[in-house]
Design an enzyme around this catalytic site. Structure first.
Site, PDB file in Angstrom:
ATOM      1  N   LYS A 177     -15.891   9.197  -2.936  1.00  0.00           N
ATOM      2  CA  LYS A 177     -15.413   7.957  -3.358  1.00  0.00           C
ATOM      3  C   LYS A 177     -14.271   7.391  -2.291  1.00  0.00           C
ATOM      4  CE  LYS A 177     -12.452   5.921  -5.756  1.00  0.00           C
ATOM      5  NZ  LYS A 177     -12.382   4.530  -5.058  1.00  0.00           N
ATOM      6  N   GLY A 230      -3.942  10.342  -1.398  1.00  0.00           N
ATOM      7  CA  GLY A 230      -3.712   8.923  -1.862  1.00  0.00           C
ATOM      8  C   GLY A 230      -1.913   9.287  -2.588  1.00  0.00           C
ATOM      9  N   SER A 231      -1.820   8.463  -3.525  1.00  0.00           N
ATOM     10  CA  SER A 231      -0.476   8.311  -4.070  1.00  0.00           C
ATOM     11  C   SER A 231      -0.320   9.660  -4.954  1.00  0.00           C
ATOM     12  CB  SER A 231      -0.373   7.299  -4.667  1.00  0.00           C
ATOM     13  OG  SER A 231      -1.120   6.900  -5.908  1.00  0.00           O
ATOM     14  N   THR A 232       0.908  10.092  -4.943  1.00  0.00           N
ATOM     15  CA  THR A 232       1.443  10.829  -5.712  1.00  0.00           C
ATOM     16  C   THR A 232       1.226  10.850  -7.111  1.00  0.00           C
ATOM     17  OG1 THR A 232       2.976  11.729  -4.424  1.00  0.00           O
ATOM     18  CG2 THR A 232       3.459  12.249  -6.607  1.00  0.00           C
ATOM     19  N   GLY A 235      -2.433  11.449  -7.762  1.00  0.00           N
ATOM     20  CA  GLY A 235      -2.522  12.768  -7.615  1.00  0.00           C
ATOM     21  C   GLY A 235      -2.504  13.482  -9.122  1.00  0.00           C
ATOM     22  N   GLU A 253      -3.605  15.480  -1.055  1.00  0.00           N
ATOM     23  CA  GLU A 253      -2.568  15.149   0.202  1.00  0.00           C
ATOM     24  C   GLU A 253      -1.809  13.868  -0.382  1.00  0.00           C
ATOM     25  OE1 GLU A 253      -2.451  17.127   2.940  1.00  0.00           O
ATOM     26  OE2 GLU A 253      -3.808  18.491   1.769  1.00  0.00           O
ATOM     27  N   CYS A 288       1.111   8.120   5.822  1.00  0.00           N
ATOM     28  CA  CYS A 288       1.755   9.236   4.865  1.00  0.00           C
ATOM     29  C   CYS A 288       2.945   9.791   5.302  1.00  0.00           C
ATOM     30  CB  CYS A 288       0.794  10.064   4.311  1.00  0.00           C
ATOM     31  SG  CYS A 288      -0.018  11.098   5.796  1.00  0.00           S
ATOM     32  N   GLU A 387       8.392   5.632  -1.855  1.00  0.00           N
ATOM     33  CA  GLU A 387       7.544   5.310  -0.523  1.00  0.00           C
ATOM     34  C   GLU A 387       7.220   3.910  -0.680  1.00  0.00           C
ATOM     35  OE1 GLU A 387       3.513   6.765  -0.924  1.00  0.00           O
ATOM     36  OE2 GLU A 387       3.637   7.703   1.022  1.00  0.00           O
TER      37      GLU A 387
HETATM   38  P1  NAD Z   1      -4.145   5.487  -4.304  1.00  0.00           P
HETATM   39  O1  NAD Z   1      -3.745   6.744  -4.952  1.00  0.00           O
HETATM   40  O2  NAD Z   1      -3.704   4.179  -4.866  1.00  0.00           O
HETATM   41  O3  NAD Z   1      -5.672   5.307  -4.154  1.00  0.00           O
HETATM   42  C1  NAD Z   1      -6.227   6.569  -3.387  1.00  0.00           C
HETATM   43  C2  NAD Z   1      -7.792   6.745  -3.985  1.00  0.00           C
HETATM   44  O4  NAD Z   1      -7.641   7.115  -5.474  1.00  0.00           O
HETATM   45  C3  NAD Z   1      -8.499   5.608  -4.211  1.00  0.00           C
HETATM   46  O5  NAD Z   1      -9.964   5.909  -3.628  1.00  0.00           O
HETATM   47  C4  NAD Z   1      -8.361   5.063  -5.482  1.00  0.00           C
HETATM   48  O6  NAD Z   1      -9.500   4.129  -5.720  1.00  0.00           O
HETATM   49  C5  NAD Z   1      -8.407   6.125  -6.243  1.00  0.00           C
HETATM   50  N1  NAD Z   1      -7.936   6.099  -7.451  1.00  0.00           N
HETATM   51  C6  NAD Z   1      -7.049   5.237  -8.200  1.00  0.00           C
HETATM   52  N2  NAD Z   1      -6.874   5.522  -9.305  1.00  0.00           N
HETATM   53  C7  NAD Z   1      -7.653   6.614  -9.576  1.00  0.00           C
HETATM   54  C8  NAD Z   1      -7.896   7.266 -10.941  1.00  0.00           C
HETATM   55  N3  NAD Z   1      -7.192   6.888 -11.951  1.00  0.00           N
HETATM   56  N4  NAD Z   1      -8.686   8.390 -11.022  1.00  0.00           N
HETATM   57  C9  NAD Z   1      -9.458   8.547  -9.637  1.00  0.00           C
HETATM   58  N5  NAD Z   1      -9.233   8.073  -8.538  1.00  0.00           N
HETATM   59  C10 NAD Z   1      -8.343   7.085  -8.438  1.00  0.00           C
HETATM   60  O7  NAD Z   1      -3.551   5.251  -2.825  1.00  0.00           O
HETATM   61  P2  NAD Z   1      -3.685   4.211  -1.715  1.00  0.00           P
HETATM   62  O8  NAD Z   1      -2.990   3.174  -2.098  1.00  0.00           O
HETATM   63  O9  NAD Z   1      -5.177   4.196  -1.531  1.00  0.00           O
HETATM   64  O10 NAD Z   1      -3.176   5.000  -0.521  1.00  0.00           O
HETATM   65  C11 NAD Z   1      -1.844   4.952  -0.141  1.00  0.00           C
HETATM   66  C12 NAD Z   1      -1.231   6.352  -0.555  1.00  0.00           C
HETATM   67  O11 NAD Z   1      -2.044   7.476   0.267  1.00  0.00           O
HETATM   68  C13 NAD Z   1       0.310   6.709  -0.233  1.00  0.00           C
HETATM   69  O12 NAD Z   1       0.909   7.160  -1.464  1.00  0.00           O
HETATM   70  C14 NAD Z   1       0.237   7.760   0.954  1.00  0.00           C
HETATM   71  O13 NAD Z   1       1.341   8.353   1.205  1.00  0.00           O
HETATM   72  C15 NAD Z   1      -1.213   8.486   0.641  1.00  0.00           C
HETATM   73  N6  NAD Z   1      -1.578   8.891   1.833  1.00  0.00           N
HETATM   74  C16 NAD Z   1      -1.276  10.360   1.895  1.00  0.00           C
HETATM   75  C17 NAD Z   1      -1.849  11.064   3.161  1.00  0.00           C
HETATM   76  C18 NAD Z   1      -1.514  12.519   3.440  1.00  0.00           C
HETATM   77  O14 NAD Z   1      -2.263  13.307   4.173  1.00  0.00           O
HETATM   78  N7  NAD Z   1      -0.531  13.214   2.582  1.00  0.00           N
HETATM   79  C19 NAD Z   1      -2.599  10.404   4.046  1.00  0.00           C
HETATM   80  C20 NAD Z   1      -3.062   9.042   3.652  1.00  0.00           C
HETATM   81  C21 NAD Z   1      -2.153   8.393   2.562  1.00  0.00           C
END
Ligand code: NAD
Length: 486
Positions: A177, A230-232, A235, A253, A288, A387
């Site tokens: 997804k 994605g975001s903490t 996560g 991550e 990130c 962040e």
């Molecule tokens: P996000 O956490 O908002 O979304 C990431 C993914 O999770 C998306 O596909 C989103 O649709 C999905 N998602 C959102 N809510 C959800 C839920 N309740 N249940 C299941 N899935 C859900 O993050 P973003 O805004 O897309 O990306 C930015 C973030 O990603 C930043 O915090 C950045 O640091 C992080 N990031 C980390 C790395 C790493 O390797 N550590 C790399 C790139 C980005």
């Protein structure tokens, strides 16, 4: 099908239209105009995708295929990605604003990741334990099964491939997804995988929002593992979903607030200013591992800030699809508002603005925001702790090594840190005091270094589970012990 065709589901090797109306608007951030609408996969559609992956996994047409066959398919997929790299970069630029001229983590480098994992397939093994004369006790890595992969928008092609390549190399089936902000390159990758010879059902795609499609995938009882970038905050939710469903392992991550720790013996201040500025300007700071906190010896703080600010003013701002652009828009209205709010609050919290600080939307149309540098940032200020995921660098001066280490550690995150000093003993002392991966006098991807062989594992609230290298493939395996008495 053309590359620009709308995003749909991809299940059992077939592209399908969702039963849900395409209701999620995807906005081209360079112009703040709607590019297309995305469907939000329903629970039933997620279930179909998972069942497809399960069927193929149990049948073994991928998991039990000879390593040479899996290797051939992944190499072929890497070749197809290379051939379409400029198209994939264009789709990502239109969807979320990553400049097409940016080479870091672009589609060509994603193809290289596929080639690395194609080669890794027959270069990992297990172990044989010490045992008595009548036993043979061994451990082998076995595929986990059905992997649910949830990815963000900041490097859409690379985000998807960093999950798919090791998961597929390890013999798993995947339901992906991608971010609702940027799904077109993932759709294209799914079609290319089929063309490369990946059996139908090994890779399935379910587009949609996090709250609906993401949650349904994460809660599914027949998903064996979740891999997430994605975001903490999200996560943490995924770990709850795992606990509420089938105890699936979760690999995370997540976010970061990476420090540059710069000592007064750092040598070439010009090269350092370039590296630090480049780190916060790349992809408009939406990286990130971007160094977002500059912790610098007081004696060189003013000079270093001046040089970084000069580079910040030197960017070529414009349409992400224009190869001359070095600095594109922020990915979305939401991201733009977040940066604007945190920047406007920073001055009230005592930080001193050196350059930037203003939206550029009225001049450029889309979600553009100036590269921004603040000095005299308090360690308690929001811009020092949160962040931002935008082009904002927060500078803090220190008077001694202990203070530098204390400031570097003043974060909930543990993704990456950068230490700059020509005193190697001091660099290593500081590196060992910081709980994250550390670059010393270096910044990825400067130099060849370890290339794809290096694995990185986040610490603290940046997540857990190794990504990259052979350890990254093993993240998608379970350890099975077999004990034989003969
Ligand atoms: P996000 O956490 O908002 O979304 C990431 C993914 O999770 C998306 O596909 C989103 O649709 C999905 N998602 C959102 N809510 C959800 C839920 N309740 N249940 C299941 N899935 C859900 O993050 P973003 O805004 O897309 O990306 C930015 C973030 O990603 C930043 O915090 C950045 O640091 C992080 N990031 C980390 C790395 C790493 O390797 N550590 C790399 C790139 C980005």
């Amino acid at each position: 099908m053309t590359v620009d065709a709308p995003v749909g589901l991809f299940i059992d090797g077939v592209r399908l239209d969702s039963v849900t109306p395409a209701a999620i608007p995807v906005i081209d951030p360079s112009f703040a105009t709607e590019a297309y609408r995305l469907p939000d996969s329903s629970n039933e559609e997620i279930d179909r995708a998972v069942q497809s992956a399960r069927r193929v996994f149990e049948k073994g047409s991928w998991a039990k295929a000879p390593p040479s066959e899996r290797r051939r398919v992944l190499h072929k997929l890497g070749d197809l990605l290379s051939a379409e790299a400029s198209e994939l970069d264009r789709l990502d630029a239109r969807d979320m604003g990553k400049p097409v001229g940016l080479r870091r983590s672009n589609a060509a480098s994603a193809a290289a990741v596929l080639h690395f994992y194609a080669e890794a397939i027959d270069k990992t093994g297990g172990e044989v334990f010490a045992s008595d004369a009548e036993s043979l006790v061994l451990r082998q890595g076995v595929p986990v099964g059905v992997v649910g992969a949830i990815t963000p928008w900041n490097f859409p092609t690379m985000n998807a491939v960093r999950k798919l390549a090791p998961a597929l190399a390890a013999g798993n089936c995947v339901v992906l997804k991608p971010s609702e902000l940027a799904s077109r390159s993932a759709m294209r990758i799914a079609l290319l995988a089929l063309e490369a010879g990946l059996p139908p059902g090994v890779l399935n795609l379910v587009p949609g929002s996090g709250a609906k499609a993401g949650e349904a995938l994460a809660l599914h009882q027949d998903v064996d593992m979740l891999t997430f970038t994605g975001s903490t905050a999200v996560g943490k939710r995924l770990m709850q979903y795992a606990g509420r469903s089938n105890l699936k392992p979760v690999m995370l991550e997540c976010g970061g607030k990476s420090p540059h720790v710069v000592f007064d013996d750092s040598g070439d201040i010009e090269a350092m200013a370039t590296a630090i500025a480049d780190g916060i300007l790349t992809n408009q700071g939406q990286v990130c591992s971007a160094g977002t906190r500059l912790i610098v010896a007081r004696s060189i703080e003013a000079e270093l800030c001046g040089r970084i600010a000069a580079r910040m003013r030197d960017v070529v701002i414009g349409d992400a699809g224009d190869p001359r652009t070095s600095f594109g828009p922020l990915s979305s209205a939401r991201q733009f508002e977040r940066v604007r709010t945190l920047v406007s609050e920073a001055s009230q919290q005592g930080a001193k603005l050196v350059t930037g600080g203003q939206p550029l939307s009225s001049r450029h149309g889309g979600y553009f925001f100036e590269p921004t540098l603040f000095r005299q940032v308090s360690a308690d200020a929001d811009i020092a702790r949160q962040e931002i995921f935008g082009p904002v660098l927060s500078v803090m001066a220190f008077d001694g090594e202990d203070e530098a280490v204390h400031l570097a550690r003043s974060t909930i995150y543990g993704l990456m840190a950068y230490v700059w000093s020509t005193d190697l003993s001091r660099s290593l002392r500081v590196a060992k005091a910081i709980r994250s991966s550390v670059f010393v006098n270096a910044r990825a991807p400067a130099g060849e270094g370890a290339g794809h062989a290096a694995a990185f594992e986040p610490m603290r609230q940046s997540g857990f589970g190794a990504e990259g290298g052979l350890a990254g493939l093993q993240s998608y395996q379970r350890r099975q012990t077999i004990w034989i008495n003969h």
